[in-house]
Design a protein around this motif. Structure first.
Motif, short mmCIF file in Angstrom:
data_model
loop_
_atom_site.label_atom_id
_atom_site.label_comp_id
_atom_site.label_asym_id
_atom_site.label_seq_id
_atom_site.Cartn_x
_atom_site.Cartn_y
_atom_site.Cartn_z
N LEU A 63 0.83 -1.20 0.00
CA LEU A 63 0.00 0.00 0.00
C LEU A 63 0.87 1.26 0.00
O LEU A 63 0.53 2.26 -0.64
N GLU A 66 2.23 1.50 -3.51
CA GLU A 66 1.11 1.72 -4.44
C GLU A 66 1.28 0.94 -5.74
O GLU A 66 0.77 1.34 -6.78
N GLY A 328 -4.32 -1.33 9.62
CA GLY A 328 -5.49 -0.72 10.23
C GLY A 328 -5.36 -0.72 11.73
O GLY A 328 -4.67 -1.55 12.32
N ASN A 332 -11.28 2.87 13.38
CA ASN A 332 -11.09 3.06 11.94
C ASN A 332 -12.43 3.01 11.19
O ASN A 332 -12.65 2.16 10.33
N GLU A 334 -13.65 4.60 8.81
CA GLU A 334 -13.60 4.74 7.35
C GLU A 334 -13.05 3.50 6.67
O GLU A 334 -13.02 3.42 5.44
N ASN A 336 -10.06 2.39 6.21
CA ASN A 336 -9.06 2.79 5.22
C ASN A 336 -7.67 2.81 5.85
O ASN A 336 -7.51 3.13 7.02
N ASP A 338 -3.61 4.08 4.73
CA ASP A 338 -2.87 4.82 3.71
C ASP A 338 -1.41 5.01 4.10
O ASP A 338 -0.99 6.12 4.43
N SER A 402 -2.81 4.94 9.59
CA SER A 402 -3.69 3.87 10.10
C SER A 402 -2.95 2.54 10.22
O SER A 402 -3.51 1.47 9.95
#
Length: 450
Positions: A63, A66, A328, A332, A334, A336, A338, A402
């Motif tokens: 992540l 990306e 996570g 949390n 949402e 999500n 990042d 997160s």
């Protein structure tokens, strides 16, 4: 050895057909020359250990990056990591298991629980005529590299480990820890002799900088060796490496391969991304991601060589997980994560804490210097009021990504193993860390003794 076959059950007739198609292996995927080919000879092994790394680190790093990661397509299985005396291993016991195929107690290197010496896969390779190398971003005498070429009761006795690395005539040694090779009068440990002089007598070329490493040339067949010690202690974290004259892990891996490949009988090379573990202990998500990126660059060097060479097996697997990293955290709402927000963090939490003034009134200035974040008032108060400012910086930054943490120590979760090259499918399935060197010994055709 038990071969494990992973397939999707569609019909008995279809599976029977698949099983006998030429070029297919246990992973259920068509093999390319040099990748998972059960009939291909293994001449060289590159054993790459991202210390402290597990599946959650892998997910967060993907992540963060990306895009796909070099090892993703080479996933083979998982393995357990417990030591002989604990469900949670330390790096010494894990390194010993991964080097010898035997469990030992935490803190012990190269010896079984009764303190009997264990032969390592590096030593067994040397006995068969292969060249050997160790690379690390820690001191080269630290637990993991030490486990492959030394035998001591206490991992902390690095001045006893250093001479053993030379006595075992490891052809290429690259990392930190110069002080462990110097006598106390020259800034090193009082217990150490001048091992750099000894190394010179043993035909080691000695280098201390990135440029000197790039210029170094040795003739393995003529008995020449390479010792690179690029820092008094450990090397700098990847995000601070440009402030030094130190080589990257990829630089050291490339140089080690370039030197060792000249050996006519093949080579065994262990490469450790040491500081992923240290970032985990600190719960420093940005440090972890950037040192994983440095480790991936080294893996890319290894796989590029293996793709061209076609007789090289590359195995990637951590010794344990550190920090209980999660993808996570908290409620949390949402749903999500990042980690990509960490790309613009340019200092470790320790470094940021060292830049604070006595009353911590410059928190915003420090954050502005080393990140692109604007802190909320509650985040500023978290750092200002913390007993440990470095941990507070790391908490705030991990929260932004997160990324959660459950520990500041090792955990006992299973670890993924990735493999590329001939015989890579032998690492498929649920394994123990002791299985890895046993598989390597079998595919090399060497005997790994107790």
């Amino acid at each position: 050895m038990l071969k494990k076959v992973g397939v999707v059950v569609l019909s008995a007739g279809f599976l029977f057909t698949i099983a006998w198609l030429p070029g297919w292996v246990g992973s259920g995927q068509p093999s390319e020359p040099g990748n998972d080919n059960e009939n291909q000879k293994v001449k060289n092994i590159i054993y790459m250990i991202p210390d402290g790394f597990n599946a959650d680190y892998a997910t967060n790093y993907r992540l963060y990056k990306e895009e796909d990661v070099v090892w993703d397509e080479h996933m083979k299985g998982m393995y357990t990591t417990h030591s002989a005396d604990s469900s949670i291993t330390d790096s010494a016991a894990a390194g010993t298991a991964m080097a010898t195929g035997y469990k030992t107690n935490n803190g012990v290197i190269g010896l079984d629980p009764e303190e009997r010496e264990l032969e390592t896969i590096l030593e067994a390779s040397q006995e068969s005529g292969m060249a050997a190398g160790l690379v690390a971003t820690s001191t080269i005498t630290h637990a993991t590299p030490a486990s492959f070429a030394s035998h001591v009761k206490d991992r902390n006795n690095e001045t006893a480990i250093a001479p053993q690395l030379l006595e075992n005539e490891v052809d290429v040694l690259l990392g930190g820890g110069k002080n462990n090779f110097l006598p106390g009068s020259e800034g090193g440990n009082q217990e150490s002799n001048h091992l750099i002089d000894q190394a010179s007598d043993q035909n080691y070329a000695f280098v201390e900088t990135r440029d000197a490493l790039q210029d170094a040339e040795i003739d393995i067949e003529a008995g020449e060796k390479l010792l690179g010690l690029f820092a008094d202690d450990a090397l700098a974290p990847e995000m601070h490496r440009d402030e030094t004259k130190e080589p990257s892990l990829a630089d050291m891996t490339e140089s080690a391969i370039g030197s060792l490949e000249e050996g006519e009988d093949g080579f065994f090379l262990m490469v450790e991304g040491s500081q992923i573990d240290w970032a985990g202990h600190a719960n420093d998500a940005a440090w972890a991601m950037q040192d994983i990126a440095a480790f991936e660059a080294a893996v890319e060097e290894a796989i590029a060589f293996a793709e061209e060479d076609r007789e090289t097996l590359v195995v990637v697997g951590g010794d344990h997980e550190t920090g209980g990293m999660t993808v996570g955290m908290g409620e949390n709402p949402e749903m999500n994560v990042d980690p990509s927000v960490l790309k613009n963090v340019t200092a470790t939490g320790d470094h940021m804490a060292s830049a604070l003034n006595s009353d911590r009134s410059n928190i915003n200035e420090v954050i502005g210097t080393y990140t692109d974040f604007e802190l909320s008032e509650s985040e500023i108060q978290t750092i200002r009021n913390a007993d440990d400012a470095a941990s507070a910086f790391n908490q705030v930054i991990s929260d932004r990504a997160s990324i959660g943490w459950t520990s500041t120590n090792h955990t006992g979760v299973n670890i993924p193993v990735y493999a590329y090259g001939p015989q890579a499918a032998d690492f498929t399935g649920h394994l123990d860390n002791t299985d890895l060197p046993k598989i390597m010994a079998e595919v090399l055709g060497v005997e790994l003794g107790g």
